[in-house]
Motif scaffolding. Structure first.
Motif, PDB file in Angstrom:
ATOM      1  N   ARG A   1       0.837  -1.216   0.000  1.00  0.00           N
ATOM      2  CA  ARG A   1       0.000   0.000   0.000  1.00  0.00           C
ATOM      3  C   ARG A   1       0.866   1.259   0.000  1.00  0.00           C
ATOM      4  O   ARG A   1       0.554   2.231  -0.684  1.00  0.00           O
ATOM      5  N   SER A   2       1.970   1.226   0.756  1.00  0.00           N
ATOM      6  CA  SER A   2       2.824   2.422   0.815  1.00  0.00           C
ATOM      7  C   SER A   2       3.517   2.668  -0.525  1.00  0.00           C
ATOM      8  O   SER A   2       3.985   3.772  -0.796  1.00  0.00           O
ATOM      9  N   LEU A   3       3.551   1.648  -1.369  1.00  0.00           N
ATOM     10  CA  LEU A   3       4.146   1.784  -2.707  1.00  0.00           C
ATOM     11  C   LEU A   3       3.079   2.090  -3.756  1.00  0.00           C
ATOM     12  O   LEU A   3       3.330   2.023  -4.965  1.00  0.00           O
ATOM     13  N   GLY A   4       1.880   2.385  -3.293  1.00  0.00           N
ATOM     14  CA  GLY A   4       0.819   2.810  -4.211  1.00  0.00           C
ATOM     15  C   GLY A   4      -0.071   1.693  -4.716  1.00  0.00           C
ATOM     16  O   GLY A   4      -0.944   1.929  -5.554  1.00  0.00           O
ATOM     17  N   GLY A   5       0.128   0.482  -4.232  1.00  0.00           N
ATOM     18  CA  GLY A   5      -0.695  -0.639  -4.702  1.00  0.00           C
ATOM     19  C   GLY A   5      -1.570  -1.198  -3.600  1.00  0.00           C
ATOM     20  O   GLY A   5      -1.856  -0.523  -2.612  1.00  0.00           O
ATOM     21  N   ASP A   6      -2.022  -2.420  -3.798  1.00  0.00           N
ATOM     22  CA  ASP A   6      -2.816  -3.096  -2.765  1.00  0.00           C
ATOM     23  C   ASP A   6      -2.792  -4.600  -3.049  1.00  0.00           C
ATOM     24  O   ASP A   6      -2.489  -5.026  -4.170  1.00  0.00           O
ATOM     25  N   ILE A   7      -3.108  -5.364  -2.023  1.00  0.00           N
ATOM     26  CA  ILE A   7      -3.344  -6.797  -2.200  1.00  0.00           C
ATOM     27  C   ILE A   7      -4.818  -7.004  -1.901  1.00  0.00           C
ATOM     28  O   ILE A   7      -5.255  -6.795  -0.767  1.00  0.00           O
ATOM     29  N   LYS A   8      -5.591  -7.329  -2.929  1.00  0.00           N
ATOM     30  CA  LYS A   8      -7.015  -7.572  -2.725  1.00  0.00           C
ATOM     31  C   LYS A   8      -7.267  -9.078  -2.784  1.00  0.00           C
ATOM     32  O   LYS A   8      -6.590  -9.799  -3.524  1.00  0.00           O
ATOM     33  N   LEU A   9      -8.216  -9.523  -1.966  1.00  0.00           N
ATOM     34  CA  LEU A   9      -8.447 -10.961  -1.804  1.00  0.00           C
ATOM     35  C   LEU A   9      -9.824 -11.311  -2.358  1.00  0.00           C
ATOM     36  O   LEU A   9     -10.778 -10.539  -2.187  1.00  0.00           O
ATOM     37  N   SER A  10      -9.928 -12.462  -3.036  1.00  0.00           N
ATOM     38  CA  SER A  10     -11.229 -12.810  -3.622  1.00  0.00           C
ATOM     39  C   SER A  10     -11.519 -14.304  -3.558  1.00  0.00           C
ATOM     40  O   SER A  10     -10.612 -15.114  -3.312  1.00  0.00           O
ATOM     41  N   ASN A  11     -12.794 -14.637  -3.796  1.00  0.00           N
ATOM     42  CA  ASN A  11     -13.252 -16.024  -3.985  1.00  0.00           C
ATOM     43  C   ASN A  11     -12.977 -16.940  -2.792  1.00  0.00           C
ATOM     44  O   ASN A  11     -12.640 -18.116  -2.970  1.00  0.00           O
ATOM     45  N   MET A  12     -13.146 -16.400  -1.570  1.00  0.00           N
ATOM     46  CA  MET A  12     -12.895 -17.255  -0.397  1.00  0.00           C
ATOM     47  C   MET A  12     -14.092 -18.156  -0.121  1.00  0.00           C
ATOM     48  O   MET A  12     -15.237 -17.720  -0.210  1.00  0.00           O
ATOM     49  N   SER A  13     -13.826 -19.401   0.289  1.00  0.00           N
ATOM     50  CA  SER A  13     -14.893 -20.272   0.783  1.00  0.00           C
ATOM     51  C   SER A  13     -15.325 -19.736   2.155  1.00  0.00           C
ATOM     52  O   SER A  13     -14.604 -18.937   2.776  1.00  0.00           O
ATOM     53  N   ASP A  14     -16.474 -20.173   2.628  1.00  0.00           N
ATOM     54  CA  ASP A  14     -16.946 -19.716   3.942  1.00  0.00           C
ATOM     55  C   ASP A  14     -15.952 -20.058   5.046  1.00  0.00           C
ATOM     56  O   ASP A  14     -15.720 -19.262   5.949  1.00  0.00           O
ATOM     57  N   LYS A  15     -15.366 -21.263   4.959  1.00  0.00           N
ATOM     58  CA  LYS A  15     -14.431 -21.696   6.005  1.00  0.00           C
ATOM     59  C   LYS A  15     -13.205 -20.790   6.054  1.00  0.00           C
ATOM     60  O   LYS A  15     -12.743 -20.403   7.120  1.00  0.00           O
ATOM     61  N   VAL A  16     -12.664 -20.477   4.882  1.00  0.00           N
ATOM     62  CA  VAL A  16     -11.474 -19.621   4.829  1.00  0.00           C
ATOM     63  C   VAL A  16     -11.831 -18.194   5.259  1.00  0.00           C
ATOM     64  O   VAL A  16     -11.126 -17.575   6.061  1.00  0.00           O
ATOM     65  N   TYR A  17     -12.981 -17.697   4.777  1.00  0.00           N
ATOM     66  CA  TYR A  17     -13.396 -16.329   5.147  1.00  0.00           C
ATOM     67  C   TYR A  17     -13.571 -16.217   6.662  1.00  0.00           C
ATOM     68  O   TYR A  17     -13.198 -15.209   7.273  1.00  0.00           O
ATOM     69  N   ASN A  18     -14.114 -17.261   7.264  1.00  0.00           N
ATOM     70  CA  ASN A  18     -14.367 -17.243   8.706  1.00  0.00           C
ATOM     71  C   ASN A  18     -13.086 -17.006   9.512  1.00  0.00           C
ATOM     72  O   ASN A  18     -13.109 -16.326  10.538  1.00  0.00           O
ATOM     73  N   VAL A  19     -11.970 -17.543   9.032  1.00  0.00           N
ATOM     74  CA  VAL A  19     -10.698 -17.361   9.751  1.00  0.00           C
ATOM     75  C   VAL A  19     -10.273 -15.885   9.668  1.00  0.00           C
ATOM     76  O   VAL A  19      -9.860 -15.289  10.668  1.00  0.00           O
ATOM     77  N   PHE A  20     -10.400 -15.279   8.501  1.00  0.00           N
ATOM     78  CA  PHE A  20     -10.100 -13.854   8.339  1.00  0.00           C
ATOM     79  C   PHE A  20     -11.039 -13.021   9.219  1.00  0.00           C
ATOM     80  O   PHE A  20     -10.628 -12.057   9.861  1.00  0.00           O
ATOM     81  N   ASP A  21     -12.313 -13.441   9.239  1.00  0.00           N
ATOM     82  CA  ASP A  21     -13.333 -12.696   9.979  1.00  0.00           C
ATOM     83  C   ASP A  21     -13.091 -12.743  11.489  1.00  0.00           C
ATOM     84  O   ASP A  21     -13.240 -11.738  12.184  1.00  0.00           O
TER      85      ASP A  21
END
Lengths: 139, 115
Positions: B72-92
Motif C-alpha cells: 500500500r505504501s508503494l501505491g498498490g494493494d493486495i485484494k483478496l477474492s473467492n474465499m470459501s466460507d471456512k477460509v473467510y471465517n478465519v479472516f473474519d
C-alpha cells in the motif's frame, strides 16, 4: 453408561507434520459426530497449537517430539499437545491488536487468540519438564 | 504433507495469484516468496484468488499481515477474492474484513483497482 476413548500419536516438531496432525485429529472429531464446521474449528485450533510448539517451545528443532492425545467422554472432545520445551505463560498473554500488527508489518501472534475463539475450553498445564495444552469442544 | 501451489497470471496491469491447497506454517514461505518477487518486480497491484484454497491457518494470514502495508505504501494493494466460507471465517475471526479488501469474485477485485 459413559463411553470414553483415547487415541494418541507422537510426531516430530516439524511443519512437515502439520497436515498429518490436523488430519489425525479431524478424522477422530468427525467420527465423534461433529459437524463439518466444528471439525474445521478443531482442525485449525490443533494446527495453531502445534505450530506454536514448533516455533516457541522448540524453536524449530525438528529433532524434538510432540505428543498429541485425544480423549472423549461426557459429550466432550479433548485434544492435548505435550512438549518438553520452553513453556508458554498464559498470564503474560494479551489479546492481539490485529490492526496495529498489520501497521507494524508484524506477522502472526494471533494463534493463541484463535484457539480461544475456536474451542470451548483451553487450559495450560506444566508438570516438571512437560508442558501441556488441553483444548476441548462440546458435541 | 501439506500440499500447496500458486498459479500466477496477469490481467492488464493487475497480477493475480491463484492459491491451491492448504496454506499453513509449512507452505506459507511459498506464498511469501511469490509476493516478494512481485514487489521486487514493482508489481504492486495484486489480487489473490482463494477459490481453490481449502484451508488457511494464521501462518498463512501472517504473510498478508507482513506485506500489505508495504504494498500500500508503494501505491498498490493486495485484494483478496473467492474465499470459501471456512477460509473467510478465519479472516473474519481476526477482524481482517475491516483491514483488507475481500471481494466475492476476482472480477470485482480487479475492478476495485480502477475505482
Amino acid at each position: 453408561m459413559v463411553t470414553k476413548s483415547k487415541y494418541s500419536i507422537t510426531v516430530s516438531a516439524s511443519t512437515a507434520q502439520i497436515a498429518d496432525v490436523r488430519d489425525f485429529v479431524a478424522r477422530h472429531a468427525a467420527a465423534y459426530g461433529f459437524s463439518d464446521e466444528d471439525v474445521h474449528d478443531i482442525r485449525l485450533a490443533v494446527d495453531e497449537a502445534y505450530t506454536n510448539v514448533i516455533k516457541h517451545a522448540y524453536n524449530f528443532d525438528a529433532s524434538k517430539k510432540v505428543k498429541v492425545k485425544i480423549s472423549t467422554g461426557n459429550g466432550k472432545f479433548t485434544i492435548s499437545l505435550s512438549d518438553e520445551g520452553t513453556a508458554f505463560d498464559p498470564a503474560s498473554y494479551e489479546k492481539p491488536d490485529v490492526a496495529e500488527r498489520v501497521m507494524l508489518r508484524k506477522r502472526g501472534g494471533v494463534g493463541v487468540y484463535l484457539i480461544q475463539k475456536l474451542m470451548d475450553d483451553v487450559e495450560y498445564r506444566k508438570d516438571g519438564k512437560y508442558n501441556e495444552i488441553l483444548m476441548s469442544k462440546k458435541r | 504433507m501439506s500440499s500447496f501451489t500458486i498459479q500466477s497470471r496477469t490481467s492488464g496491469s493487475i497480477h493475480i495469484l491463484e492459491l491451491n491447497g492448504e496454506l499453513d506454517a509449512h507452505t506459507a514461505s511459498h506464498l511469501e516468496d511469490s509476493l516478494k518477487s512481485l514487489i521486487e518486480e514493482k508489481q504492486f497491484n495484486i489480487v489473490v484468488n482463494f477459490s481453490r484454497l481449502d484451508y488457511i491457518s494464521s501462518a498463512g494470514l501472517g504473510v498478508f499481515m507482513a506485506y500489505i502495508e508495504d504494498v500500500r505504501s508503494l501505491g498498490g494493494d493486495i485484494k483478496l477474492s473467492n474465499m470459501s466460507d471456512k477460509v473467510y471465517n478465519v479472516f473474519d475471526l481476526l477482524g481482517f474484513p475491516t483491514l483488507y479488501d475481500i471481494l466475492h469474485t476476482e472480477e470485482e477485485a480487479i475492478v476495485k483497482f480502477t475505482i
